[in-house]
Design an enzyme around this catalytic site. Structure first.
Site, PDB file in Angstrom:
ATOM      1  N   SER A 166     -69.749  23.438 -49.124  1.00 16.92           N
ATOM      2  CA  SER A 166     -69.477  24.627 -48.601  1.00 16.92           C
ATOM      3  C   SER A 166     -68.206  24.566 -48.066  1.00 16.92           C
ATOM      4  CB  SER A 166     -70.535  25.376 -48.160  1.00 16.92           C
ATOM      5  OG  SER A 166     -69.760  26.377 -47.953  1.00 16.92           O
ATOM      6  N   TYR A 180     -76.074  26.713 -40.991  1.00 24.29           N
ATOM      7  CA  TYR A 180     -75.677  26.619 -42.556  1.00 24.29           C
ATOM      8  C   TYR A 180     -74.427  25.696 -42.370  1.00 24.29           C
ATOM      9  CZ  TYR A 180     -74.195  26.662 -47.466  1.00 24.29           C
ATOM     10  OH  TYR A 180     -73.238  26.509 -48.094  1.00 24.29           O
TER      11      TYR A 180
END
Length: 249
Positions: free
Chosen positions: A145, A158
């Site tokens: 990501s 995350y």
């Protein structure tokens, strides 16, 4: 993905399910899905079944090596060969950075990092025993990501796991390069999904991107399939950022 046998972890929904559909569209020879949700995993095989392709699914909690390896072995045995593994399973928790609890860290690490690692190890052991096609015995693509490269105080745990997967990808790529196994990752920015539209997040994406819009899921998926596809014969240890300029903005 022409003529390749593809396994997608987390392929029951979202980007993973789209990758399954597109892999079949691009000529995959066989498709395997591993997902916690057995119903979703089986449903994601419909494009493959419609073309009478060999396919298999396994329901699995990838947080433990025994479960992950058993699920992969089940799917690999049904397909006979695994040319490409795509690791798309992850959780996306949001919590202010000073409020992250031990349980939050443990859950994120267990799925996003350990689960990815377990599936890579299972795939590599399978690929090491396969005859190479040209120079390549197999390809692994991990979904990371852009959050790994930006400050994100609302989902720091995350983001940290995705940064860990970038590092893990490089280490694994170096280790298995002599075996002819290519390991890369793709880091998408926020995508223009229905959920993003409903939540209003799409407007935020548009403001953040120099292109003035969020990326379509298919635009992200194309890069994943490129890294895991037959045209990639030399790239390994790379993280491909697909952000519409968000990272340099």
């Amino acid at each position: 993905m022409k003529n390749l046998s593809v396994v997608i972890v987390g392929g029951g929904a979202g980007l993973g399910a789209l990758l399954a559909e597109m892999a079949v569209e691009q000529g995959a020879a066989a498709l395997g899905i591993i997902d916690l949700n057995a119903t979703a995993a089986e449903a994601a095989l419909e494009p493959a079944r419609a073309r009478n392709l060999p396919c298999a699914f396994a329901a699995c909690d990838i947080r433990t090596s025994d479960a992950a390896h058993a699920a992969f072995a089940q799917v690999a045995a049904a397909l006979g060969r695994v040319d490409t593994l795509i690791n798309s399973a992850a959780i996306y928790p949001r919590k202010p950075i000073l409020e992250i609890l031990d349980a939050d860290w443990d859950a994120s690490n267990a799925i996003n990092v350990k689960g990815t690692y377990h599936m890579m190890v299972a795939a590599i052991r399978q690929m090491q025993g396969q005859e190479p096609r040209g120079h390549v015995r197999g390809r692994i693509v991990n979904i990371t990501s852009v959050d790994a490269f930006k400050a994100h105080p609302q989902n720091a745990h995350y983001a940290a796991t995705k940064a860990a997967v970038v590092s893990l990808t490089k280490s694994m790529a170096h280790h298995v390069a002599p075996d002819g196994i290519l390991v890369n990752s793709v880091a998408p920015a926020g995508m223009a999904t229905d959920k993003a539209r409903v939540s209003g997040f799409l407007d935020e994406l548009a403001r953040a991107s120099p292109l003035g819009r969020g990326g379509e899921p298919r635009e992200m998926a194309e890069w994943v399939l490129m890294a895991g596809g037959p045209k990639n014969t030399f790239m390994t240890g790379e993280n491909i950022i697909v952000s519409g300029g968000y990272i340099y903005a």
